[in-house]
Design an enzyme around this catalytic site. Structure first.
Site, PDB file in Angstrom:
ATOM      1  N   ARG A   1       0.934  -1.229   0.105  1.00  0.00           N
ATOM      2  CA  ARG A   1       0.002  -0.025  -0.006  1.00  0.00           C
ATOM      3  C   ARG A   1       0.752   1.408  -0.018  1.00  0.00           C
ATOM      4  NH1 ARG A   1      -2.752   3.084   4.788  1.00  0.00           N
ATOM      5  NH2 ARG A   1      -3.796   4.672   3.355  1.00  0.00           N
TER       6      ARG A   1
ATOM      7  N   HIS B   1      -2.229  11.096   0.911  1.00  0.00           N
ATOM      8  CA  HIS B   1      -2.264  10.553   2.094  1.00  0.00           C
ATOM      9  C   HIS B   1      -1.157  12.047   2.801  1.00  0.00           C
ATOM     10  CE1 HIS B   1      -0.700   7.282   5.181  1.00  0.00           C
ATOM     11  NE2 HIS B   1      -0.422   8.427   5.868  1.00  0.00           N
TER      12      HIS B   1
ATOM     13  N   TYR C   1      -4.288   1.818  15.671  1.00  0.00           N
ATOM     14  CA  TYR C   1      -3.120   1.937  16.471  1.00  0.00           C
ATOM     15  C   TYR C   1      -3.549   1.668  18.122  1.00  0.00           C
ATOM     16  CZ  TYR C   1      -0.577   3.419  12.381  1.00  0.00           C
ATOM     17  OH  TYR C   1      -0.008   3.174  11.355  1.00  0.00           O
TER      18      TYR C   1
HETATM   19  C1  GBH Z   1      -1.263   7.035  11.156  1.00  0.00           C
HETATM   20  O1  GBH Z   1      -2.068   8.098  11.560  1.00  0.00           O
HETATM   21  C2  GBH Z   1      -0.777   7.461   9.466  1.00  0.00           C
HETATM   22  O2  GBH Z   1      -1.537   7.133   8.755  1.00  0.00           O
HETATM   23  C3  GBH Z   1       0.575   7.369   9.212  1.00  0.00           C
HETATM   24  O3  GBH Z   1       0.795   8.279   8.124  1.00  0.00           O
HETATM   25  C4  GBH Z   1       1.576   7.298  10.595  1.00  0.00           C
HETATM   26  O4  GBH Z   1       2.769   7.454  10.125  1.00  0.00           O
HETATM   27  C5  GBH Z   1       1.043   6.478  11.319  1.00  0.00           C
HETATM   28  O5  GBH Z   1      -0.316   6.495  11.675  1.00  0.00           O
HETATM   29  C6  GBH Z   1       2.092   6.284  12.773  1.00  0.00           C
HETATM   30  O6  GBH Z   1       1.694   7.628  13.555  1.00  0.00           O
HETATM   31  O7  GBH Z   1       0.140  14.133  18.746  1.00  0.00           O
HETATM   32  O8  GBH Z   1      -1.108  13.479  20.448  1.00  0.00           O
HETATM   33  O9  GBH Z   1      -2.130  14.872  18.571  1.00  0.00           O
HETATM   34  C7  GBH Z   1      -2.156   7.354  12.960  1.00  0.00           C
HETATM   35  C8  GBH Z   1      -3.152   8.363  13.696  1.00  0.00           C
HETATM   36  C9  GBH Z   1      -2.361  10.566  14.080  1.00  0.00           C
HETATM   37  C10 GBH Z   1      -2.578   9.113  15.883  1.00  0.00           C
HETATM   38  C11 GBH Z   1      -1.606  11.677  15.014  1.00  0.00           C
HETATM   39  C12 GBH Z   1      -1.810   9.732  16.782  1.00  0.00           C
HETATM   40  C13 GBH Z   1      -0.982  12.013  17.179  1.00  0.00           C
HETATM   41  C14 GBH Z   1      -1.840  12.506  18.350  1.00  0.00           C
HETATM   42  N1  GBH Z   1      -2.286   9.187  14.296  1.00  0.00           N
HETATM   43  N2  GBH Z   1      -2.053  11.255  16.074  1.00  0.00           N
HETATM   44  S1  GBH Z   1      -1.274  13.808  19.374  1.00  0.00           S
END
Ligand code: GBH
Length: 452
Positions: free
Chosen positions: A81, A125, A300
């Site tokens: 992907r 993305h 996640y």
């Molecule tokens: C994914 O997002 C993405 O699709 C990918 O590109 C990325 O590398 C991967 O996750 C790993 O992070 O800083 O506390 O505000 C997952 C969703 C978005 C969850 C960002 C955590 C940060 C939260 N993520 N988020 S905060």
């Protein structure tokens, strides 16, 4: 001989792959006519990205793609992907098409097919052309048409060979975290009205892209959205807890799920927004809810939920001090979230087919004296999540594949290169790739179709 615990076998045809995204791996940011993206700009805005890192070189996948395909092949990956970069294809966001940009993805797709690896292509993305941000980005409705033109270029060029298409990756991230005072580009803090506009425009462009794939890609193409729902998991798997968790899932994800999968914003949600509700034009909801073939889900973490007496019927429990997390504070391992999101999406929105388009974690990976990376936290994480994937398959929830995030260590957005999500370690000084122990476990899982 592999130990066969027969009941843990995945069905024939279940797809095993890994995922990346253009800005995070390609590098070559100023090569062959690529235009500036909001992330190039953000990286150069002091204080936004850890250590002032940029996407200029990243994993240099733009030049090393052949080698990376061989690597995937060696690891037994069946699918890859990746995303196409809008600023490579249409550097100014709208206007002239950059042939060299499309040529890159053309070569990549041919290379994958030659290696027997199925391409799964994401159209967006997060690397929005800066020129479009200068017009307001996702807040400005004109972006929908521009996205359609871009999507059409990509789909026309690759759609004879690419069968699996994804429109957007994680709308709540690139809108919510980008425009709602979050840690992502373009780093804005717009009004609630504009935030709802931005979501609405992203939803519209998703629906438009679905139609473009139907029109211009091969007839057996399939298309879907990639979402990252917040996943409530029942504290105990009893009917009362399940019911509470499902209610939480529906309520928390309503702003996206109701318009896209039901064709209407929830009345209670609209009421809550009052004058800030998005402006809906005739025909919008039909476009937004264009039928898709599958849903991509990125997993996640999750949150624990219990039943409650208050009107909502559920309570989300805070994580206590000491609950484990991996290399980022939000990376709390909740493997059963993978199972529950497949189940709620099927039960509440009738989703018949889904892929885990991302699941993964960042660990504090280090090379030992012999050069190995013994990433046991990721090994355990992988096993726990694959087991939940198996449970979803076994329960007939329509889960068709699993993509590990990520193939390579890469540019982890606001964390720069400091956080490593890869199954393959990248030495950024030399661009050497070294599979971690988890990659070898994954290879065996793929080879045997079992949780070994
Ligand atoms: C994914 O997002 C993405 O699709 C990918 O590109 C990325 O590398 C991967 O996750 C790993 O992070 O800083 O506390 O505000 C997952 C969703 C978005 C969850 C960002 C955590 C940060 C939260 N993520 N988020 S905060």
């Amino acid at each position: 001989m592999t130990v066969n615990i027969g009941k843990d076998r995945f069905p024939e045809g279940f797809v095993w792959g890994s995922a990346t995204a253009s800005f995070q791996v390609e590098g070559a940011a100023w090569t062959d006519g690529r235009g500036e993206s909001i992330w190039d700009r953000f990286c150069r805005t002091p204080g936004k990205v850890a250590a002032g890192h940029t996407g200029d070189i990243a994993c240099d996948h733009y030049h090393l793609w052949k080698q990376d395909i061989s690597l995937m092949k060696d690891l037994g990956m069946q699918a890859y992907r990746f995303s196409t970069a809008w600023p490579r294809v249409i550097p100014g966001g709208r206007g002239p098409v950059n042939k060299a940009g499309l040529d890159f993805y053309d070569r990549l797709v041919d290379g994958l097919l030659e290696a027997g690896i199925v391409p799964f292509t994401t159209l967006f993305h997060w690397d929005l052309p800066q020129a479009l941000q200068d017009e307001g980005g996702w807040v400005n409705r004109n972006i929908v048409e521009a996205f359609g033109v871009y999507a059409e270029q990509v789909v026309k060029r690759l759609g004879d060979r690419v069968k699996h298409w994804m429109t957007h990756n994680e709308i709540p991230c690139f809108i919510g975290l980008g425009y709602g005072n979050g840690p992502h580009a373009p780093g804005l803090d717009v009004s609630r009205k504009d935030l709802n506009r931005a979501y609405h425009n992203a939803f519209l462009s998703h629906g438009l892209a679905v139609r473009i794939v139907r029109e211009f890609a091969r007839k057996d193409a399939e298309v879907g959205l990639v979402n990252n729902p917040l996943i409530p998991v029942p504290l105990a798997e009893t009917p009362a807890h399940l019911d509470a968790a499902r209610k939480a899932f529906i309520r928390i994800g309503a702003n996206l799920n109701e318009p896209i999968f039901k064709g209407a914003y929830a009345p209670w949600w609209l009421e809550e927004q009052g004058a800030d509700a998005p402006d809906i034009r005739d025909g919008d909801m039909e476009i937004i809810s264009s039928p898709t073939d599958f849903l991509g889900i990125n997993v996640y973490s999750g949150v624990f939920v219990e039943p409650s007496e208050d009107p909502a019927g559920y309570r989300v429990l805070p994580f206590p001090k000491g609950y484990p997390n991996l290399a980022l504070p939000w990376l709390k391992p909740v493997p059963q979230a993978l199972y529950w999101c497949c189940r709620y999406y099927r039960e509440a929105y009738g989703i018949r087919k889904s892929y885990i388009t991302e699941a993964g974690c960042a660990c504090e990976d280090e090379r030992d004296e012999s050069g190995r990376i013994i990433d046991l936290a990721r090994v355990q994480w992988l096993r726990d999540h694959v087991r939940e994937a198996h449970r979803a398959v076994r329960d007939g929830l329509g889960l068709a594949g699993f993509f590990q995030w990520s193939l390579l260590d890469n540019f982890e957005w606001a964390e720069g290169y400091l956080k490593r999500f890869g199954m393959v370690y990248v030495d950024y000084g030399t661009q050497e790739r070294i599979p971690k122990e988890s990659a070898y476990l994954y290879k065996e899982i793929i080879r045997t179709g079992m949780i070994v």
